[in-house]
Design a protein around this motif. Structure first.
Motif, PDB file in Angstrom:
ATOM      1  N   SER A   1      16.993  -7.786 -13.827  1.00 46.46           N
ATOM      2  CA  SER A   1      16.380  -6.461 -13.675  1.00 46.46           C
ATOM      3  C   SER A   1      14.867  -6.502 -13.458  1.00 46.46           C
ATOM      4  CB  SER A   1      16.685  -5.583 -14.898  1.00 46.46           C
ATOM      5  OG  SER A   1      16.140  -6.154 -16.081  1.00 46.46           O
ATOM      6  N   VAL A   2      14.169  -7.432 -14.109  1.00 45.25           N
ATOM      7  CA  VAL A   2      12.707  -7.446 -14.005  1.00 45.25           C
ATOM      8  C   VAL A   2      12.286  -8.161 -12.728  1.00 45.25           C
ATOM      9  CG1 VAL A   2      10.540  -8.135 -15.108  1.00 45.25           C
ATOM     10  CG2 VAL A   2      12.476  -7.402 -16.530  1.00 45.25           C
ATOM     11  N   GLU A   3      11.427  -7.520 -11.946  1.00 42.31           N
ATOM     12  CA  GLU A   3      10.930  -8.094 -10.702  1.00 42.31           C
ATOM     13  C   GLU A   3       9.593  -8.812 -10.892  1.00 42.31           C
ATOM     14  OE1 GLU A   3      12.543  -8.079  -7.666  1.00 42.31           O
ATOM     15  OE2 GLU A   3      14.205  -7.323  -8.870  1.00 42.31           O
ATOM     16  N   ALA A   4       8.745  -8.288 -11.766  1.00 41.65           N
ATOM     17  CA  ALA A   4       7.419  -8.895 -11.945  1.00 41.65           C
ATOM     18  C   ALA A   4       6.773  -8.351 -13.211  1.00 41.65           C
ATOM     19  CB  ALA A   4       6.518  -8.616 -10.748  1.00 41.65           C
ATOM     20  N   VAL A   5       5.814  -9.124 -13.733  1.00 38.00           N
ATOM     21  CA  VAL A   5       4.996  -8.694 -14.872  1.00 38.00           C
ATOM     22  C   VAL A   5       3.533  -8.877 -14.480  1.00 38.00           C
ATOM     23  CG1 VAL A   5       4.453  -8.993 -17.308  1.00 38.00           C
ATOM     24  CG2 VAL A   5       6.775  -9.439 -16.501  1.00 38.00           C
ATOM     25  N   LEU A   6       2.747  -7.819 -14.644  1.00 36.55           N
ATOM     26  CA  LEU A   6       1.318  -7.865 -14.344  1.00 36.55           C
ATOM     27  C   LEU A   6       0.547  -7.802 -15.657  1.00 36.55           C
ATOM     28  CD1 LEU A   6      -0.908  -7.699 -12.046  1.00 36.55           C
ATOM     29  CD2 LEU A   6      -0.907  -5.236 -12.505  1.00 36.55           C
ATOM     30  N   ALA A   7      -0.125  -8.900 -16.031  1.00 40.71           N
ATOM     31  CA  ALA A   7      -0.994  -8.895 -17.217  1.00 40.71           C
ATOM     32  C   ALA A   7      -2.421  -8.600 -16.768  1.00 40.71           C
ATOM     33  CB  ALA A   7      -0.932 -10.250 -17.914  1.00 40.71           C
TER      34      ALA A   7
ATOM     35  N   ARG B   1       9.525  -1.957  -3.309  1.00 37.89           N
ATOM     36  CA  ARG B   1      10.947  -2.243  -3.446  1.00 37.89           C
ATOM     37  C   ARG B   1      11.673  -0.997  -3.938  1.00 37.89           C
ATOM     38  NH1 ARG B   1      11.126  -8.475  -5.888  1.00 37.89           N
ATOM     39  NH2 ARG B   1       9.857  -9.380  -4.210  1.00 37.89           N
ATOM     40  N   THR B   2      12.974  -0.995  -3.799  1.00 35.33           N
ATOM     41  CA  THR B   2      13.743   0.214  -4.137  1.00 35.33           C
ATOM     42  C   THR B   2      14.385   0.158  -5.510  1.00 35.33           C
ATOM     43  OG1 THR B   2      15.659  -0.735  -2.996  1.00 35.33           O
ATOM     44  CG2 THR B   2      14.226   0.722  -1.724  1.00 35.33           C
ATOM     45  N   TYR B   3      14.337  -0.988  -6.185  1.00 33.31           N
ATOM     46  CA  TYR B   3      14.922  -1.075  -7.523  1.00 33.31           C
ATOM     47  C   TYR B   3      14.240  -2.202  -8.288  1.00 33.31           C
ATOM     48  CZ  TYR B   3      17.438  -5.022  -5.479  1.00 33.31           C
ATOM     49  OH  TYR B   3      17.738  -6.196  -4.852  1.00 33.31           O
ATOM     50  N   GLY B   4      14.530  -2.271  -9.584  1.00 31.20           N
ATOM     51  CA  GLY B   4      13.951  -3.300 -10.436  1.00 31.20           C
ATOM     52  C   GLY B   4      12.892  -2.738 -11.366  1.00 31.20           C
ATOM     53  N   ILE B   5      12.403  -3.581 -12.283  1.00 28.12           N
ATOM     54  CA  ILE B   5      11.385  -3.187 -13.259  1.00 28.12           C
ATOM     55  C   ILE B   5      10.098  -3.950 -12.979  1.00 28.12           C
ATOM     56  CG2 ILE B   5      10.747  -3.127 -15.705  1.00 28.12           C
ATOM     57  CD1 ILE B   5      13.682  -3.005 -16.412  1.00 28.12           C
ATOM     58  N   ILE B   6       8.986  -3.239 -12.978  1.00 23.48           N
ATOM     59  CA  ILE B   6       7.661  -3.846 -12.877  1.00 23.48           C
ATOM     60  C   ILE B   6       6.909  -3.499 -14.150  1.00 23.48           C
ATOM     61  CG2 ILE B   6       5.488  -3.912 -11.606  1.00 23.48           C
ATOM     62  CD1 ILE B   6       7.080  -3.158  -9.093  1.00 23.48           C
ATOM     63  N   LEU B   7       6.563  -4.512 -14.927  1.00 27.65           N
ATOM     64  CA  LEU B   7       5.914  -4.317 -16.222  1.00 27.65           C
ATOM     65  C   LEU B   7       4.423  -4.612 -16.127  1.00 27.65           C
ATOM     66  CD1 LEU B   7       8.530  -6.066 -18.553  1.00 27.65           C
ATOM     67  CD2 LEU B   7       8.139  -3.600 -18.330  1.00 27.65           C
TER      68      LEU B   7
END
Length: 578
Positions: free
Chosen positions: A453-459, A325-331
């Motif tokens: 803003s947040v697109e996804a969180v990977l634990a 993707r072109t924007y957003g936050i991936i944590l």
């Protein structure tokens, strides 16, 4: 055919341009090789060699022109005994050099890395003569080392014996306390100490250690390796050697050798067995002397690929879609040492293309990736994450990686970057993916900003991988599988494996590690729950309804596949983040 040109005219030119100007490759072949280099990170010469465009000696001649060193054909070079006697085999292997001749207190050595000037500085320090370099092919140097330095039978115990015989003054604790900085440097340069450190480094690489710990105590001195996340005792040198060893490591990593009262951080880049290994060094004063820890970053052992970290196919495809993707936050979330940074580097490595500008800000920079602009924060001069981010946004990036979100200002800057059209990667310390939302709210972020803003969180967690050579099947009892959350139907229908131990895995039963993951994607129903300030337990339940595979479920799949053990899964899931 292009004019050959004088050697001096090549000194400041990129090696690819030298190949083109000498008529060895075409401009199109250079561009093709540069594109391949961006993908695999290998030296340009090695890429061209693999493509069949150049010979080994073409590369050697070009390096000689670029560095103003004489190129030689090492295979036909006779090496006298007095030169070989000057450099121990452990030193030759560590720096990937071979001595050529000794003339008037000047030792000529062959190297395949002529611009690594620290090699010549270290050798000058070790052998106490002037050093001059010549350029030879990397493969030829490896052949010469095997020919002239058969595998040393020398052991750590034999080196201890040499130290006791040649350096008896080191065994006296009272004398050690009164050594000056000059004495410390002389002690650190003693050949037995150099050989000891080199042997420890070689063993660490061979055994895939991630960290080396040098720990002084009241009556003894321990050296331990961290293998697959677990510490093991390796050797116990005489207690009085701790100052000599710590001094040698400080010299290697450009630290202040005389400062023993304050913590220090340093770095060294060494070549071991033909591989460049990055050493990150930390010292910490204790009541019994300095504790030293070396983080070993062996690029050859690190798998910076999404295909290698342990994703199942469905999660891997989801994550690949997100990072494009072109924007957003991936944590990424999880405890210290769970592989968050490695996974993010694997993601950056995959999307590292010529049409995107990627900037990372870290503390410190862990892996050097070609094509990335990497920035290290420096707290001592107040160069912090927020300040770095503020200036990074003026550098016209497409993708930003923030090593860790630690405070409100950093997260606000990251959100601002994502909302203005940047893709942002970062890490948090939370137990699971859903808890990242609660953590951000606790840091003062408004729910509408998180939702937008947040697109996804990977634990994730890391579990030790069962050794494929010695794992054994067994039938577990209910009490064995209940801690990992298996139901009776699940465990009765599966074959389970446990660790046994063999020489291949140092008798631990495990070799390597694999990740277990849960990927929470922010779909519309989740964003609505976030706006309503729903607790993390509700977010988690909704994500599972949407198809999220939890950490527990992914771990159970890896146990059922024979990749890890029930005990490893249970231990990883009980590792809470504080």
């Amino acid at each position: 055919m292009c004019a050959q040109g004088k050697p001096e005219s090549f000194r400041h030119k990129p090696i690819g341009e030298i190949f083109v100007e000498r008529g060895l490759i075409s401009r199109a072949q250079l561009q093709e090789a540069l594109e391949r280099q961006r993908d695999n990170g290998l030296p340009l010469g090695r890429v061209l060699l693999a493509a069949g465009y150049l010979t080994e000696f073409d590369i050697v001649r070009a390096l000689g022109m670029q560095s103003n060193m004489e190129p030689i054909d090492l295979d036909s070079w006779p090496i006298p005994a007095d030169a070989l006697d000057k450099v121990p085999g452990s030193v030759a292997r560590l720096y990937n050099i071979i001595p050529l001749e000794l003339k008037n207190r000047t030792l000529f050595v062959a190297t395949c890395d002529p611009f690594n000037f620290s090699i010549f500085d270290d050798l000058r320090f070790i052998v106490n003569v002037s050093i001059r370099g010549k350029v030879a092919a990397e493969a030829a140097i490896s052949r010469a080392i095997k020919k002239y330095y058969p595998e040393d039978a020398e052991t750590v115990e034999q080196i201890f014996s040499q130290i006791s015989q040649k350096m008896p003054e080191l065994i006296d604790d009272e004398e050690i306390k009164n050594l000056s900085a000059g004495n410390l440097e002389q002690m650190a340069a003693q050949l037995p100490i150099v050989k000891l450190i080199n042997l420890i480094l070689v063993q660490a690489i061979q055994r895939r250690a991630s960290d080396i710990h040098f720990e002084p105590f009241a009556d003894d001195f321990k050296i331990r390796f961290r293998l697959d996340g677990v510490l093991y005792d390796i050797i116990a040198p005489p207690k009085s050697l701790h100052l000599a060893i710590s001094s040698r490591i400080k010299v290697m990593s450009s630290m202040n050798i005389a400062e023993t009262r304050l913590p220090q951080d340093g770095r060294a880049l060494v070549r071991i067995a033909g591989r460049m290994v990055d050493l990150r060094v930390s010292t910490l004063p204790t009541i019994f002397g300095e504790s030293v820890v070396i983080r070993v970053l062996d690029k050859a052992a690190v798998q910076l690929s999404l295909d290698e970290v342990g994703f199942n196919e469905e999660v891997k495809q989801q994550f690949r879609s997100l990072i494009n993707r072109t924007y957003g936050i991936i944590l990424s979330t999880g405890p210290t040492g769970c592989g968050k940074t490695t996974t993010q580097y694997a993601a950056l490595n995959e999307i590292n293309r010529v049409d995107s500008k990627i900037i990372t800000v870290e503390d410190p920079v862990e892996y050097d990736l070609p094509g990335l602009i990497q920035v290290s924060v420096k707290a001592k001069i107040n160069f912090t994450f927020p300040l770095a981010l503020r200036h990074i946004l003026r550098q016209d990036p497409d993708i930003i990686m923030v090593g860790e979100i630690r405070d409100t200002e950093t997260v606000q800057m990251a959100i601002h970057a994502s909302l203005t059209g940047h893709l942002v990667f970062s890490t948090l310390h939370t137990n699971d993916a859903a808890s990242a939302v609660t953590r951000l709210i606790d840091m003062g972020v408004e729910p509408f900003l998180i939702a937008s803003s947040v697109e996804a969180v990977l634990a994730q967690r890391l579990v030790r991988r069962l050794c494929g050579q010695c794992r054994e099947a067994f039938v577990p009892l209910p009490v064995d599988v209940e801690p990992a959350g298996f139901t009776r139907d699940q465990y009765e229908a599966k074959t389970f494996y446990r660790a046994r131990g063999c020489p291949q895995c140092d008798n631990s039963g495990y070799r390597g590690r694999v990740g277990i993951f849960e990927l929470l994607v922010f779909e519309e129903d989740l964003r609505s729950l976030i706006l309503d300030r729903a607790p993390s337990s509700v977010l988690r339940q909704q994500a599972i309804k949407n198809g999220m595979l939890s950490l527990q479920d992914d771990g159970r799949r890896k146990v059922a596949a024979g990749l890890t053990s029930i005990e490893e899964l249970h231990n990883s899931l009980t590792m809470a983040v504080h």
